[in-house]
Design an enzyme around this catalytic site. Sequence first.
Site, PDB file in Angstrom:
ATOM      1  N   GLY A 191       0.758  -1.245   0.000  1.00  9.08           N
ATOM      2  CA  GLY A 191       0.000   0.000   0.000  1.00  9.08           C
ATOM      3  C   GLY A 191       0.784   1.288   0.000  1.00  9.08           C
ATOM      4  N   GLY A 234       3.377  -3.479  -4.103  1.00  6.14           N
ATOM      5  CA  GLY A 234       3.180  -3.645  -5.540  1.00  6.14           C
ATOM      6  C   GLY A 234       3.558  -2.355  -6.249  1.00  6.14           C
ATOM      7  N   ARG A 235       2.724  -1.322  -6.037  1.00  3.36           N
ATOM      8  CA  ARG A 235       2.918  -0.041  -6.707  1.00  3.36           C
ATOM      9  C   ARG A 235       4.298   0.553  -6.435  1.00  3.36           C
ATOM     10  NH1 ARG A 235      -1.445   3.365  -7.682  1.00  3.36           N
ATOM     11  NH2 ARG A 235      -2.579   2.240  -6.070  1.00  3.36           N
ATOM     12  N   ARG A 274      -6.269   4.057 -15.375  1.00  4.55           N
ATOM     13  CA  ARG A 274      -6.265   4.759 -14.084  1.00  4.55           C
ATOM     14  C   ARG A 274      -6.879   6.169 -14.134  1.00  4.55           C
ATOM     15  NH1 ARG A 274      -2.668   5.854 -11.081  1.00  4.55           N
ATOM     16  NH2 ARG A 274      -3.567   4.992  -9.192  1.00  4.55           N
ATOM     17  N   CYS A 309     -14.194   5.145 -28.016  1.00  9.28           N
ATOM     18  CA  CYS A 309     -15.443   5.895 -28.235  1.00  9.28           C
ATOM     19  C   CYS A 309     -16.187   6.164 -26.930  1.00  9.28           C
ATOM     20  CB  CYS A 309     -16.338   5.134 -29.198  1.00  9.28           C
ATOM     21  SG  CYS A 309     -16.681   3.499 -28.561  1.00  9.28           S
TER      22      CYS A 309
END
Length: 431
Positions: free
Chosen positions: A255, A294-295, A331, A361
């Site tokens: 996190g 992770g991030r 994102r 679109c």
Amino acid sequence: MGFFDIPARRVLKNQIMHYFTYKGRELCAEDVPITELAREYGTPLYIYSQKTLVRHINAYKSAFEGYPHLICYALKANTNGAILKLLAGEGAGGDIVSGGELYRALRAGIPAKKIVYAGVGKTEEEINFALRKKILMFNVESADELARIDEVAGQLGAKAPIALRVNPDINPKSHPYISTGMREHKFGIPVEQALLLYRQASRMKNVNVIGIHQHIGSQLTEITPFADSLKKTLSVIDRLRGNGIGLKYLDVGGGLGIPYREEDNPPEPSELAGKLLPLLGESGRGLTIIIEPGRSIAGNAGVLVTKCLYTKAGADREFVIVDAGMNDLIRPSLYGSYHRILPAVNNRREIKKADVVGPICESGDFLAKEREMPAVKKGEYLVVMSAGAYGFSMASTYNSRPRPAEVLVDGKSHRLIRKRETYPDLVKGEF
Ligand code: LLP
């Protein structure tokens, strides 16, 4: 220094920084101009920096050095096999959330004994697969799931190693879609229920109670919620110990946030460890700590390169129309996330306000809204920064757009780590 240069001071200071910097006018991935890569591999293109990935995993290693720990990289951030292999080589384990991620982790050489498995909806097949592969532990999210694990383990004649994921009811102060540890969220088990369930689990024949898990959310920019949650989790550990249930693993989740904007200054792994470890006390309560970043490993190690196809003046704004859409990087559309967008070649020019939009679109298809940026020219390459985590892994083929290629750069060398998809790939498996 150009308007969009990254101050060198910051590159040095921040452990969660990266190797995408301007050399002269050219934005480079390590030592390779991004323009060169875009010409060779085409666009849209994901580019990753090996040095950055290694730097980030090492930041975690040194932060927790001297304390029994295991870094389980959260695969969901970026599951490319070459990246997993690289991280496995650096000693990383894996945090997975599906059978597919388990398959990828094992394929890349992450040892099963370093894999933890979270998620509220594990199927019988997935549980069976993980048991046969002998993963380190299941992070169990409900009483029903625990019963299912006990049953499947019984059928296999195995003993399932488990932790319960507690829901500490803490607000991580992040985006609502990526907050996970509040009472209204589907994740984890409320503390009082968890205590009861631990007692039941300790009596189950096919289950081995070995740990506890928490994960309160993603893109956290403060450590306080992390620490508050850990205090609650530690009180569960202590109460269990009072009941004769001793745990070996404390999984604190992932996190940690990353700087998306230049002014962002999220805490680094060393600060996280510095605040969390003292809470465990002198003896560390005999626990091995598991971290699931992770991030903060992959986010700033990757960029998305896109080409400007057209520009157009709308009634009240400029549009920069690029060849990457929400299917390539969702994102901004999904969370309203901010990603810096830099020109691959930094020429002096007028600064303008524009919406950077893709070819999909939908009006929700944008990479940036009302962004002040150098006036973009048709045919020029733009680089969407901090796209290494939850970029390609959330990409889809919506509007029948083949997914981008991925390239890994190491110093002066670079290689394709995922081919650009083709039209036949789009219909693979269809009748
Ligand atoms: N552990 C568990 C149990 C998780 O659910 C997650 C992320 C992590 C670890 C890793 O968290 P990180 O260190 O990456 O923050 N798609 C969203 C992020 C979703 C995160 C889901 N769980 C985004 O693009 O921001």
